[in-house]
Scaffold this motif. Sequence first.
Motif, PDB file in Angstrom:
ATOM      1  N   TYR A 112       0.770  -1.094   0.114  1.00 33.36           N
ATOM      2  CA  TYR A 112       0.001  -0.039  -0.099  1.00 33.36           C
ATOM      3  C   TYR A 112       0.948   1.425  -0.021  1.00 33.36           C
ATOM      4  O   TYR A 112       0.759   2.250  -0.748  1.00 33.36           O
ATOM      5  N   PHE A 113       1.784   1.228   0.822  1.00 32.60           N
ATOM      6  CA  PHE A 113       2.877   2.275   0.871  1.00 32.60           C
ATOM      7  C   PHE A 113       3.424   2.573  -0.582  1.00 32.60           C
ATOM      8  O   PHE A 113       3.495   3.732  -1.189  1.00 32.60           O
ATOM      9  N   VAL A 124       4.857   9.961   3.426  1.00 32.85           N
ATOM     10  CA  VAL A 124       3.745   8.925   3.413  1.00 32.85           C
ATOM     11  C   VAL A 124       3.750   8.051   4.928  1.00 32.85           C
ATOM     12  O   VAL A 124       4.824   7.583   4.939  1.00 32.85           O
ATOM     13  N   LYS A 125       2.647   8.113   5.382  1.00 29.59           N
ATOM     14  CA  LYS A 125       2.651   7.431   6.513  1.00 29.59           C
ATOM     15  C   LYS A 125       1.767   6.061   6.479  1.00 29.59           C
ATOM     16  O   LYS A 125       0.805   6.363   5.334  1.00 29.59           O
ATOM     17  N   GLN A 126       2.217   4.959   7.057  1.00 27.07           N
ATOM     18  CA  GLN A 126       1.521   3.818   6.512  1.00 27.07           C
ATOM     19  C   GLN A 126       1.059   2.848   7.833  1.00 27.07           C
ATOM     20  O   GLN A 126       1.733   2.765   9.010  1.00 27.07           O
ATOM     21  N   ARG A 164       8.700  -3.767   9.585  1.00 27.32           N
ATOM     22  CA  ARG A 164      10.045  -3.449   8.990  1.00 27.32           C
ATOM     23  C   ARG A 164      10.146  -3.193   7.595  1.00 27.32           C
ATOM     24  O   ARG A 164      10.693  -2.354   6.980  1.00 27.32           O
ATOM     25  N   ARG A 165       9.189  -3.666   6.653  1.00 28.13           N
ATOM     26  CA  ARG A 165       9.143  -3.542   5.433  1.00 28.13           C
ATOM     27  C   ARG A 165       8.467  -2.145   4.898  1.00 28.13           C
ATOM     28  O   ARG A 165       9.246  -1.760   3.961  1.00 28.13           O
ATOM     29  N   CYS A 166       7.682  -1.914   5.786  1.00 25.71           N
ATOM     30  CA  CYS A 166       7.196  -0.313   5.645  1.00 25.71           C
ATOM     31  C   CYS A 166       8.220   0.734   5.719  1.00 25.71           C
ATOM     32  O   CYS A 166       8.530   1.478   5.125  1.00 25.71           O
ATOM     33  N   GLY A 170      10.523   3.267   3.007  1.00 29.03           N
ATOM     34  CA  GLY A 170      10.715   4.801   3.241  1.00 29.03           C
ATOM     35  C   GLY A 170       9.552   5.368   3.747  1.00 29.03           C
ATOM     36  O   GLY A 170       9.511   6.531   3.761  1.00 29.03           O
ATOM     37  N   ALA A 171       8.559   4.560   4.395  1.00 24.55           N
ATOM     38  CA  ALA A 171       7.425   5.278   5.140  1.00 24.55           C
ATOM     39  C   ALA A 171       7.892   6.367   6.153  1.00 24.55           C
ATOM     40  O   ALA A 171       8.900   6.187   6.942  1.00 24.55           O
ATOM     41  N   SER A 172       7.407   7.433   6.105  1.00 24.21           N
ATOM     42  CA  SER A 172       7.885   8.463   7.296  1.00 24.21           C
ATOM     43  C   SER A 172       7.395   8.024   8.547  1.00 24.21           C
ATOM     44  O   SER A 172       8.255   8.156   9.623  1.00 24.21           O
ATOM     45  N   SER A 173       6.463   7.225   8.777  1.00 27.58           N
ATOM     46  CA  SER A 173       6.183   6.877  10.263  1.00 27.58           C
ATOM     47  C   SER A 173       5.199   5.461   9.732  1.00 27.58           C
ATOM     48  O   SER A 173       4.664   5.248   8.971  1.00 27.58           O
ATOM     49  N   VAL A 174       5.132   4.497  10.728  1.00 32.61           N
ATOM     50  CA  VAL A 174       4.215   3.319  10.911  1.00 32.61           C
ATOM     51  C   VAL A 174       3.442   3.417  12.069  1.00 32.61           C
ATOM     52  O   VAL A 174       4.113   3.404  13.141  1.00 32.61           O
TER      53      VAL A 174
END
Length: 354
Positions: A112-113, A124-126, A164-166, A170-174
Amino acid sequence: MLIPTEPIGSIPRSPELVEGLSAFASGRIGQAELDALTQKAIADTISRFEATGSPVVTDGEQAKSSFATYPLDGATSLAGDGAVIPFADGHSRQLPRLTEGPFRYASFAEKYFRGVSQHTDLPVKQAVIAPSALSLLYPADEIAGYSRDEFLADLADQSEADIRRCLDAGASSVQLDFTEGRLSLKLDPSRGLLRSFVELNNEVLDRFSAEERRRIGVHTCPGGDQDSTHSLDIDYAELLPDLFSLHAGRFYLQLASEPDRERVLRIIAEHAPADAQVFVGVIDPIDPRVETPEEVRDRVLEAARHIPADRLGTCDDCGFSPFADDTSTSRDTAFAKITARVQGTALAREALGI
């Protein structure tokens, strides 16, 4: 940025996508047609997010069947008669039940990210589901040849990989969605279930470095589906001390819909970790009325009397449509509320001189 502002996650799906999901389920359209509708909805979601001035975006969960069950999309070894989550208005949602092991995610949030990052240059936050929620998949009677302990070990591994994959992508935050935290106190007032949830979530969080955990947050709310909640009647004072023992760097807390926000803020100030960023809800997604920026400003200033500005952030109380078929709130209303949050948070910064 002092007093950052972030969405929680879900945005009501476009009417075309809602119809497309129904058509796909009934066999009237194929996967390619559904994928095209989904990509169109994601692009529109990002465009509308950017128009609000939001400094952080999500895909609005346009491609998720639900915030809780996306790891199960395409999975086998499941039955439909799992745990039932009742809501205050009388409707309910039901989780699947695991029938055999080993447990493996069939889908990871990283996809989705990656699907949204191609549409924007903004951070982008996931959102991901907390392992504690998926622990409810295991039935009360033990699965032959696959113990609960084995399941929980597999679940922790899969949840770690999901987060970890998110982060690695490069997700800004999870954000871990932990709506079952407050609900657990209705199911078990002794706090035993809640503390088992916290223990499981911490087992996963402790696999990340301190630097990584600063990008990992936990969201809690009393549920929000079809304009109803599942645990708003549970006193926040019963949840927050244990919630704040989670080893996360960020906490996203429903607050706008609380009847006594000042009391809750005093509890937050007493128990929140000194190094955590606390995002308080200033928008109620269930209320059909759109808040004004000035109302949001005043809610931020109220929170700033209890939480230092360098540790304070704002968010929506919950996602606007955690389940794909929830059309109780329109996209226009959701984005109008997000605009009010962004503008109101900016007004609060001005009022505080920061």
